[in-house]
Design a protein around this motif. Structure first.
Motif, PDB file in Angstrom:
ATOM      1  N   LEU A 106       0.795  -1.222   0.000  1.00  0.00           N
ATOM      2  CA  LEU A 106       0.000   0.000   0.000  1.00  0.00           C
ATOM      3  C   LEU A 106       0.833   1.280   0.000  1.00  0.00           C
ATOM      4  CD1 LEU A 106      -2.737  -0.943   2.651  1.00  0.00           C
ATOM      5  CD2 LEU A 106      -2.989  -0.955   0.168  1.00  0.00           C
ATOM      6  N   PRO A 108       3.857   2.352  -1.180  1.00  0.00           N
ATOM      7  CA  PRO A 108       4.425   2.989  -2.376  1.00  0.00           C
ATOM      8  C   PRO A 108       3.390   3.786  -3.173  1.00  0.00           C
ATOM      9  CG  PRO A 108       5.298   0.780  -2.138  1.00  0.00           C
ATOM     10  CD  PRO A 108       4.206   0.915  -1.108  1.00  0.00           C
ATOM     11  N   THR A 109       2.208   3.203  -3.384  1.00  0.00           N
ATOM     12  CA  THR A 109       1.167   3.892  -4.143  1.00  0.00           C
ATOM     13  C   THR A 109       0.579   5.053  -3.359  1.00  0.00           C
ATOM     14  OG1 THR A 109       0.600   1.845  -5.298  1.00  0.00           O
ATOM     15  CG2 THR A 109      -1.057   3.587  -5.308  1.00  0.00           C
ATOM     16  N   ALA A 110       0.224   4.814  -2.093  1.00  0.00           N
ATOM     17  CA  ALA A 110      -0.453   5.835  -1.300  1.00  0.00           C
ATOM     18  C   ALA A 110       0.447   7.024  -0.995  1.00  0.00           C
ATOM     19  CB  ALA A 110      -0.967   5.219   0.004  1.00  0.00           C
ATOM     20  N   ALA A 112       3.220   7.998  -2.541  1.00  0.00           N
ATOM     21  CA  ALA A 112       3.574   8.735  -3.757  1.00  0.00           C
ATOM     22  C   ALA A 112       2.432   9.653  -4.185  1.00  0.00           C
ATOM     23  CB  ALA A 112       3.927   7.760  -4.880  1.00  0.00           C
ATOM     24  N   ALA A 113       1.189   9.165  -4.062  1.00  0.00           N
ATOM     25  CA  ALA A 113       0.033   9.994  -4.415  1.00  0.00           C
ATOM     26  C   ALA A 113      -0.087  11.185  -3.468  1.00  0.00           C
ATOM     27  CB  ALA A 113      -1.242   9.154  -4.379  1.00  0.00           C
ATOM     28  N   ALA A 295      -5.298   3.207  -2.700  1.00  0.00           N
ATOM     29  CA  ALA A 295      -4.272   2.176  -2.904  1.00  0.00           C
ATOM     30  C   ALA A 295      -4.846   0.797  -2.650  1.00  0.00           C
ATOM     31  CB  ALA A 295      -3.078   2.446  -1.986  1.00  0.00           C
ATOM     32  N   SER A 298      -6.722  -0.485  -5.588  1.00  0.00           N
ATOM     33  CA  SER A 298      -5.868  -0.909  -6.703  1.00  0.00           C
ATOM     34  C   SER A 298      -5.266  -2.296  -6.481  1.00  0.00           C
ATOM     35  CB  SER A 298      -4.738   0.102  -6.908  1.00  0.00           C
ATOM     36  OG  SER A 298      -3.779   0.034  -5.859  1.00  0.00           O
TER      37      SER A 298
END
Length: 302
Positions: A106, A108-110, A112-113, A295, A298
């Motif tokens: 979770l 890396p996606t969260a 970065a966003a 995240a 996804s």
């Protein structure tokens, strides 16, 4: 006039139980903790600490002031939260933790966003098992913690915390590709009763859940290997050393030689994020929860 910084130091000592613990929680030196508390004693004109073995303990006056400090700091947090909410700005520092597979699946996606959407927000993250993440939020060392419990074994939350669901994470049984059950559409737990299990560390919440679940089915598990990381467990499975429970979150890429088969019991773990109720209106908290939920969507779990 009592200093908020010194009250925060006293509160940290009361929560952590030692000067070194308070220093670690506040990210300052032990000598700085001692200096702050000595100044606080002079301000109030009473002894707040007494020697106790190699450490210190709070005196009656120290405990009384620490109780007031906790309430004062909670009100300060609430005031800051309300001011942030009024400004509507996602800024400042946000400290987060997650258990290892959530940190991998979770964060890396969260994060970065969040960084892209809110460049004024400073993010600090770390890996912690769920019980330690919850403890960090309660103590004020963390703002948010991503934690979990299982469909048949909830994790109790202390008073004063708020939670929001991130995803329901299905779990399969992972076995070597040459296992007799590897080609099945689903298996029952009883069918792997004689297999050697690869599980989490002794005392960890997920290990205790697995033991509870197997024993509730009349299975006394044979535990051959323990590993905190899912990918380490899967590597041991690939070597033919046993079977393990493999949640979807954070398990990819799957090592060669490992097959996952759904369990007939439809095993799931619930992944959610917790934070302190007195920080509920902080825009940074709300932005982080939204990013974590996105995240989670996804990941493909539901």
């Amino acid at each position: 006039m009592l200093s908020l910084d010194r009250l925060r130091t006293l509160d940290a000592l009361a929560r952590h139980g030692s000067v070194s613990g308070a220093a670690e929680g506040l990210h300052i030196t032990t000598s700085a903790v001692s200096q702050q508390l000595a100044k606080l004693e002079r301000e109030v004109g009473q002894r707040l600490l007494a020697k106790h073995g190699r450490g210190v303990r709070l005196t009656d006056a120290g405990r009384l002031l620490a109780e007031h400090a906790a309430r004062i700091l909670s009100q300060v947090e609430l005031a800051q939260s309300d001011l942030e909410a009024q400004r509507g700005q996602v800024a400042g520092e946000l400290r987060l933790s997650a258990f290892p597979t959530a940190a991998r699946g979770l964060f890396p996606t969260a994060l970065a966003a969040l960084r892209a959407a809110h460049p004024a927000l400073r993010l600090r993250s770390c890996e912690l098992e769920p019980e330690y993440g919850i403890r960090g939020v309660v103590r004020g060392d963390l703002d948010l913690a991503v934690v979990l419990d299982w469909y048949n074994k909830p994790m109790p939350l202390p008073d004063g915390l708020v939670k929001a669901p991130i995803l329901d994470d299905p779990a399969d049984v992972a076995m070597p590709a040459g296992h007799p059950l590897a080609g099945r559409d689903e298996v029952d737990l009883g069918e792997v009763a004689e297999d050697e299990w690869i599980t989490w560390g002794e005392g960890e919440f997920c290990h205790e859940w697995l033991m509870f679940t197997l024993r509730s089915r009349g299975i006394e598990p044979i535990v051959g290997h323990r590993a905190a990381e899912t990918h380490t467990q899967l590597g041991l499975v690939a070597a033919g050393l046993g079977v393990c429970i493999a949640p979807l979150l954070g398990r990819h890429p799957m090592p060669a030689g490992v097959v996952t088969v759904p369990l007939r019991q439809r095993v799931r773990r619930h992944v959610y994020v917790v934070w302190r109720a007195d920080a509920d209106r902080r825009p940074s908290i709300r932005a982080a929860v939204q990013a974590l939920r996105a995240a989670g969507e996804s990941v493909g779990a539901s």
